[in-house]
Each structure stands twice: as C-alpha cells, then as structure tokens.
Write an enzyme that holds these catalytic residues in place. Structure first.
Site, PDB file in Angstrom:
ATOM      1  N   THR A  46       6.460   2.306  -2.185  1.00 43.93           N
ATOM      2  CA  THR A  46       5.371   1.963  -3.093  1.00 43.93           C
ATOM      3  C   THR A  46       5.928   1.937  -4.511  1.00 43.93           C
ATOM      4  O   THR A  46       6.273   2.977  -5.077  1.00 43.93           O
ATOM      5  CB  THR A  46       4.226   2.982  -3.008  1.00 43.93           C
ATOM      6  OG1 THR A  46       3.676   2.960  -1.691  1.00 43.93           O
ATOM      7  CG2 THR A  46       3.117   2.635  -4.006  1.00 43.93           C
TER       8      THR A  46
ATOM      9  N   LYS B 171      -1.132  -2.499  -2.740  1.00 46.33           N
ATOM     10  CA  LYS B 171      -0.951  -1.090  -2.416  1.00 46.33           C
ATOM     11  C   LYS B 171      -1.433  -0.198  -3.558  1.00 46.33           C
ATOM     12  O   LYS B 171      -2.066   0.848  -3.337  1.00 46.33           O
ATOM     13  CB  LYS B 171       0.528  -0.799  -2.123  1.00 46.33           C
ATOM     14  CG  LYS B 171       0.835   0.672  -1.862  1.00 46.33           C
ATOM     15  CD  LYS B 171       0.040   1.231  -0.684  1.00 46.33           C
ATOM     16  CE  LYS B 171       0.175   2.740  -0.547  1.00 46.33           C
ATOM     17  NZ  LYS B 171       1.532   3.205  -0.285  1.00 46.33           N
TER      18      LYS B 171
ATOM     19  N   LYS C 184       1.668   9.441  -9.143  1.00 41.60           N
ATOM     20  CA  LYS C 184       2.560   8.326  -9.502  1.00 41.60           C
ATOM     21  C   LYS C 184       1.875   6.993  -9.258  1.00 41.60           C
ATOM     22  O   LYS C 184       1.925   6.079 -10.091  1.00 41.60           O
ATOM     23  CB  LYS C 184       3.859   8.440  -8.707  1.00 41.60           C
ATOM     24  CG  LYS C 184       4.852   7.295  -8.920  1.00 41.60           C
ATOM     25  CD  LYS C 184       4.786   6.248  -7.820  1.00 41.60           C
ATOM     26  CE  LYS C 184       5.180   6.796  -6.466  1.00 41.60           C
ATOM     27  NZ  LYS C 184       5.190   5.742  -5.417  1.00 41.60           N
TER      28      LYS C 184
END
Length: 343
Positions: free
Chosen positions: A146, A221, A289
């Site tokens: 990701t 995502k 994050k």
C-alpha cells in the site's frame, strides 16, 4: 527525475546482459486489445503453476501468509526479506531463499512485493541490489504494497525501463484474509501482466479488480482504508459512550451486527476492544500511514475530508502512547486517554 536517478541508478546495458524470460509468449510492446484477447490459457494445475518461477519480497504480517499460499498451491517460490529468519518458515515449506531483491528478480519470471510503506517499496525496488537491477525484458513485477500513487508510478517507470512489465495490486484485507486466501486485489498497470498474474492472485485472494492506469489501484486502496480508519474511530467512540451511559457494550456490538450499518470488523474486533485486548491483524502504524497518504491524496485534488482528518489525529495520539504495533482497533485507547484527562 532527480529522485529517480538517486534511488534507481541505471547500469549501462552493455554491462548487464539479460536473457528474455519466456513468461510472456507474446511481444510486449505495443500492448493492444488483440494481444490481451489472444493470451494463452492461464495455468490452473499444479504442474502448470509450477512452470513459472515466482519471487516474493517481504515476509511480514501479510507477505508471509500470501507466499505460503502460493507454495501450498504448488508454485515454485523464491523469497527474500531483510531479516532472513522471517523466511525460515517458508524455506521449511519448500521455498528457495535469495540474498537480495536483485537475485529474486534475476531468477524469477514473476515477482510479488509486499512492503510496509512507500519508502520501503521504493528502496526494495530501486535501491542498491534492488529488484530493478535484476529484472529484465519478458518478466513481471507486481507490487502489492500500500503506497501512494506517486511512489507506485516511480517504481513502475523504473521497472518498465528495463523492458519488464509492472502491475500495482494493493490488497484489501488483513492477516486472517491473507492466511485464508481471501484478499481483494486492486490492480492497475499492464493489462497483459494482469492476465498472466491472475492465477496467482486467485490463489491469494477471493476477488480482483482491474482499474486501468498505474496510480488508480493505489488511490482506490487509500480511499478504502481511509473509510475503514474513520469507521473504526467512530466505532470506538460508540463503545465508550455506551459504557459511559450505563449500557452493555457487548449488546451494542450485537445490535450493530444485526443492523444496516453492520461490517464484519465490528463483530470481529468489538469484543476484544471491550476487553482492551488488541491482537494485531492490521498494525495501527500502518492504518495511520494510510490515513496520512489518503489525506495527501485528498489535498492534491482539493477534496475536503474533515472526518478522516479528525480520525487521523486519534491514530497519531495512539501512536504517541506506544501502540504502533498493536492492532488499529487500539485507537480506542486514545479516546480513553482523552476521557481521563477530562475527568
């Protein structure tokens, strides 16, 4: 471009002759609909799966079970991780160990990479002894990490400059879905590689989406994880409010699980949150994050995301309390701390 040249130094071609991999039976460029529609049937039996050499970079909480599923399906898998001991369980199952990402891509037809963050993904692909240094024409690189779209595009360019193909394929799902082969792949990039990688994606996941150009998979995502992070923060607030007004939070979880707002993570994580136990399926530091990257994506297109911004602050507080490696449901501890300070 300066960043690319620093992170991904190019070695003159005359010093690095590379054979063309037989992984792709059709000319790679230019890609066209006709090329896609005339692909050879993708492998389905163990013998066919084993005929393609697979590399896997990153043996963390997600990468390890994903690679294990490939091995159990009969794939010929080579693995690498910065800490070699994390590869030992895979080696015990039959995987081959390689000493660097460069060695993996040099010896494998198709390489998957599952790294923790954009910095790691770029370094493993483009740094010293990185995947770019070993990969060559006719091979494929699938980054299932990701990362933000800019990082994915940077890696894609460096991979494609070698003549290889690139696919970004971040996953929706955490540790248990990875173990069970129930991940959702959000792919974008070279369509030919998507078709060739499909049998292996299907071993590791329950569904896959092809979203077009590189960057679209990364963006999808981040949007998904932004929603998930905001949902968890709100759920944590609800648990604490129910307790504060004298309700049984276990009943709250049951009520929510039977209504229109039900989501599997509520019934899965709610009971442990009530007990203040947070077994790690998706680390809180990774959720924060992803919130940060999603907020950056929103800012780049001038989209207001005040709810996600507020949730991100809670995850940052939870990290400051040393909860980075706990499950992201530990964000509830940040709310508990705020309640204590108000008392």
């Amino acid at each position: 471009m300066a960043l690319c040249s620093i992170l991904c130094p190019r070695i003159p071609v005359r010093f690095r002759p590379k054979p063309v991999s037989p992984f792709f039976s059709k000319p790679m460029f230019p890609l066209s609909y006709r090329v896609y529609s005339s692909l050879q049937p993708t492998p389905s039996t163990k013998d066919e799966l084993g005929s393609v050499s697979i590399g896997f970079l990153g043996m963390g909480i997600m990468g390890s079970p994903m690679a294990q599923n490939l091995i159990k399906a009969g794939c010929d898998v080579s693995v690498w991780n910065r800490t070699k001991s994390k590869c030992d369980p895979l080696i015990g199952l039959g995987a081959k160990y390689k000493s660097s990402p460069e060695e993996v891509t040099a010896t494998c037809d198709l390489t998957f990479a599952m790294l923790a963050d954009p910095e790691s993904a770029i370094d493993v692909a483009c740094g010293k002894n990185g995947a770019v240094s070993g990969i060559s024409s006719g091979k494929g690189y699938v980054d299932v990490s990701t990362v933000d779209a800019a990082s994915s595009m940077l890696i894609s360019k460096q991979i494609k400059d070698t003549g290889a193909l690139f696919l970004e394929a971040p996953v929706s799902g955490s540790k248990k879905p990875a173990e069970d082969g129930q991940l959702i792949f959000l792919t974008a990039g070279d369509k030919l590689l998507y078709e060739k990688a499909a049998p292996y994606l299907d071993i590791m996941g329950k569904s896959r989406f092809y979203l077009g150009d590189v960057g679209n998979g990364a963006a999808m995502k981040l949007v998904v994880n932004m929603i998930m992070g905001s949902m968890m923060a709100s759920f944590a607030e609800g648990i604490l409010l129910s307790q504060k007004v004298g309700l049984d939070p276990n009943v709250l979880v049951e009520v929510v699980s039977q209504g229109a707002i039900n989501a599997p993570m509520y019934s899965l994580k709610g009971p442990s949150m009530i007990k203040s136990v947070y077994p790690t399926a998706f680390p809180l530091k990774h959720q924060q994050k992803d919130m940060r990257l999603a907020l950056g994506l929103a800012e780049s297109v001038s989209q207001s995301t005040p709810i996600a911004a507020a949730a991100n602050e809670l995850y940052k507080v939870a990290k400051s309390y040393g909860l980075s490696d706990e499950d992201f449901s530990a964000v509830i501890e940040a709310l508990k701390a705020a309640r204590s300070q108000q008392s």
